[in-house]
Design a protein around this motif. Structure first.
Motif, short mmCIF file in Angstrom:
data_model
loop_
_atom_site.label_atom_id
_atom_site.label_comp_id
_atom_site.label_asym_id
_atom_site.label_seq_id
_atom_site.Cartn_x
_atom_site.Cartn_y
_atom_site.Cartn_z
N TRP A 1 65.08 71.21 15.79
CA TRP A 1 64.67 70.48 14.53
C TRP A 1 63.13 70.73 14.40
O TRP A 1 62.40 70.65 15.03
N HIS A 2 62.88 70.77 12.94
CA HIS A 2 62.00 70.16 12.94
C HIS A 2 61.21 69.32 11.96
O HIS A 2 61.93 68.95 10.91
N LEU A 3 60.73 68.29 12.89
CA LEU A 3 60.59 67.46 12.56
C LEU A 3 58.94 66.95 11.31
O LEU A 3 58.26 67.31 11.76
N VAL A 4 59.77 66.19 10.75
CA VAL A 4 58.53 65.98 9.58
C VAL A 4 59.21 64.19 9.05
O VAL A 4 59.61 64.07 8.69
N LYS B 1 71.19 76.79 13.85
CA LYS B 1 70.75 76.67 12.49
C LYS B 1 69.04 75.94 11.91
O LYS B 1 68.53 75.99 13.48
N ASN B 2 68.32 76.66 11.01
CA ASN B 2 67.17 75.74 10.46
C ASN B 2 67.31 74.60 10.30
O ASN B 2 67.66 74.80 8.78
N THR B 3 67.07 73.51 10.82
CA THR B 3 66.80 72.17 9.83
C THR B 3 66.05 71.64 9.83
O THR B 3 65.07 71.11 11.28
N ILE B 4 65.62 71.07 9.15
CA ILE B 4 64.33 70.57 8.26
C ILE B 4 64.93 68.85 8.27
O ILE B 4 65.03 68.46 8.10
#
Length: 194
Positions: free
Chosen positions: A130-133, A182-185
């Motif tokens: 997870w890329h956390l925004v 997976k690439n998950t933003i």
């Protein structure tokens, strides 16, 4: 003056060590369910900093932080100050995690093991990067304080980010055939650390 500088260095060092020191829970699954995803048809794109945010799915869940990486210099830190590799079910159990080495760098993760505690397909189905925004300053502070081993409850949206001056950063809702993850933003609206 020197005493204040030394005290500052000691305080900063103590805080840094605390943030990288992992949390241990002992054997057993601590987050038994996969995060829940829901389709969103009512959410419209909105502006965040210099990018358009496009909500793709609502996400709610409780996961264990397997690895965390804070970013200070990469070109996406403006949006996402940290990545976390998260796990659930058997991948929230220290008996399994003790046999797998995960590493996080440059917005990707790698793993290695001598003898997998579970079938590789099962391992990969119970973790996600997870890329956390953060949606606000409170969430931003919470993200920066996360530690390896933290159990977190999250609410938010899986998103695509389209900056005005850079290439779009897109989430993958299913695992791509040529990669193992997976690439998950994730746009985090609520974060609780348990």
């Amino acid at each position: 003056m020197l005493r204040f500088i030394l005290l500052g260095i000691i305080a900063f060092s103590g805080f840094y060590v605390w943030t990288v020191f992992p949390i241990h829970h002992g054997p057993g699954e601590i987050t038994p369910n996969k995060p829940k995803l829901e389709r969103v048809s009512w959410e419209k794109p909105f502006q965040f900093k210099d990018a358009k945010v496009i909500p793709l799915r609502k996400i709610i869940g409780e996961v264990r932080v397997i690895e965390k990486k804070r970013y200070f210099f990469d070109n996406k830190r403006h949006y996402s100050p940290a990545d976390v590799l998260v796990g659930w079910k058997a991948l929230s159990d220290e008996r399994n995690l003790d046999h797998i080495h995960f590493s996080l760098d440059d917005r990707y993760f790698e793993y290695e093991f001598i003898k997998p505690p579970l079938p590789v397909k099962e391992i990969l189905s119970q973790i996600d990067l997870w890329h956390l925004v953060p949606s606000n300053e409170v969430v931003d502070t919470q993200i920066k304080k996360l530690r390896k081993g933290s159990v977190i409850s999250v609410e938010g949206y899986i998103i695509d980010l389209e900056p005005e001056t850079k290439y779009a950063w897109r989430s993958e809702l299913i695992s791509p055939k040529n990669q193992n993850f997976k690439n998950t933003i994730i746009w985090i609206t609520e974060l609780k650390v348990k």
